[in-house]
Scaffold this motif. Structure first.
Motif, PDB file in Angstrom:
ATOM      1  N   TYR A 145     -30.014 -59.019  20.411  1.00  0.00           N
ATOM      2  CA  TYR A 145     -30.136 -58.065  19.309  1.00  0.00           C
ATOM      3  C   TYR A 145     -28.761 -57.622  18.821  1.00  0.00           C
ATOM      4  O   TYR A 145     -28.536 -57.463  17.618  1.00  0.00           O
ATOM      5  CB  TYR A 145     -30.963 -56.854  19.743  1.00  0.00           C
ATOM      6  N   TRP A 186     -27.138 -60.419  16.764  1.00  0.00           N
ATOM      7  CA  TRP A 186     -27.668 -60.505  15.400  1.00  0.00           C
ATOM      8  C   TRP A 186     -27.028 -59.463  14.483  1.00  0.00           C
ATOM      9  O   TRP A 186     -26.577 -59.790  13.389  1.00  0.00           O
ATOM     10  CB  TRP A 186     -29.178 -60.315  15.389  1.00  0.00           C
ATOM     11  N   HIS A 214     -36.437 -65.108  18.181  1.00  0.00           N
ATOM     12  CA  HIS A 214     -35.226 -64.882  18.962  1.00  0.00           C
ATOM     13  C   HIS A 214     -34.259 -66.058  18.793  1.00  0.00           C
ATOM     14  O   HIS A 214     -33.069 -65.865  18.531  1.00  0.00           O
ATOM     15  CB  HIS A 214     -35.586 -64.705  20.443  1.00  0.00           C
TER      16      HIS A 214
END
Length: 218
Positions: A66, A69, A141
């Motif tokens: 996360y 990203w 993902h």
């Protein structure tokens, strides 16, 4: 005393692309399970999945993805309007592919019962509790991490160490999805292919120009 003017996280040309990516992502992630809830769900497990061990430690890379990203989008989409449009358009097309497959070919996975009580297994158990075993094929993902790698190649291709880091970290994220039994191996392949299709179509047809048309109200 002259105050320093802080630069915004994203330049103005990135607002519409980034907001569009977030909206499409939310629609794909939250709406698809509602539509396909009563549909037949498939099992894509193969001998590869059966022979991969469960490794709770890899949840570290699953969670750190996360951060990859967010930081990658901030870094890559600031470089130029063209790069931002290429990355965002490719992401959106890939998510639309996900949206379609999540409905016409929904997939589910049987997760293991975790009884060790270790720190990493506890984190995996928490993930299991908040994330239903749906929206698997392709893996978002893996898709997002591959977008980060492709963005690194596009924006900082001359900096080989950075591009190599993005590639290695993305592979570790790929590994995490199957080693904590959140995904099948096929989900990884599908995630990469979804990005590559989006990347190709965006580049070939200059789809990023749509953001300019939206901005102009056309």
């Amino acid at each position: 005393m002259i105050k320093k003017i802080k630069k915004p996280i994203f330049p103005k040309f990135a607002y519409i692309p980034i907001i569009s990516v977030i909206i499409i992502n939310c629609i794909t992630y939250y709406i698809c399970p509602m539509i396909s809830e009563d549909f037949k769900h498939h099992d894509l497990g193969t001998w590869i999945d059966d022979n991969l061990p469960f490794c709770g430690f890899f949840v570290v890379f699953y969670v750190l993805a996360y951060l990859q990203w967010v930081l990658s989008y901030i870094v890559h989409c600031r470089t130029s309007k063209e790069n931002c449009y290429q990355i965002a358009s490719s992401d959106i097309i890939a998510k639309l592919i996900c949206f379609t497959l999540y409905i016409v070919f929904p997939v589910t996975i049987t997760r293991p019962q975790l009884t060790s009580g270790s720190f990493f297994d506890s984190i995996v158990s928490f993930l299991y509790s908040i994330d239903k075993p749906v929206n698997l094929f392709p893996s978002i993902h893996c898709l997002e991490s591959w977008i980060c790698f492709r963005g690194a190649c596009l924006t900082y291709g001359k900096h080989k160490s950075y591009v190599t880091f993005q590639f290695i970290f993305s592979v570790l994220v790929f590994a995490s999805t199957v080693l904590i039994k959140q995904h099948f191996f096929a989900d990884i392949i599908a995630g990469v292919l979804a990005v590559e299709i989006g990347w190709f179509l965006t580049k070939k047809f200059n789809l990023g120009r749509i953001f300019d048309k939206i901005k102009q109200g056309k």
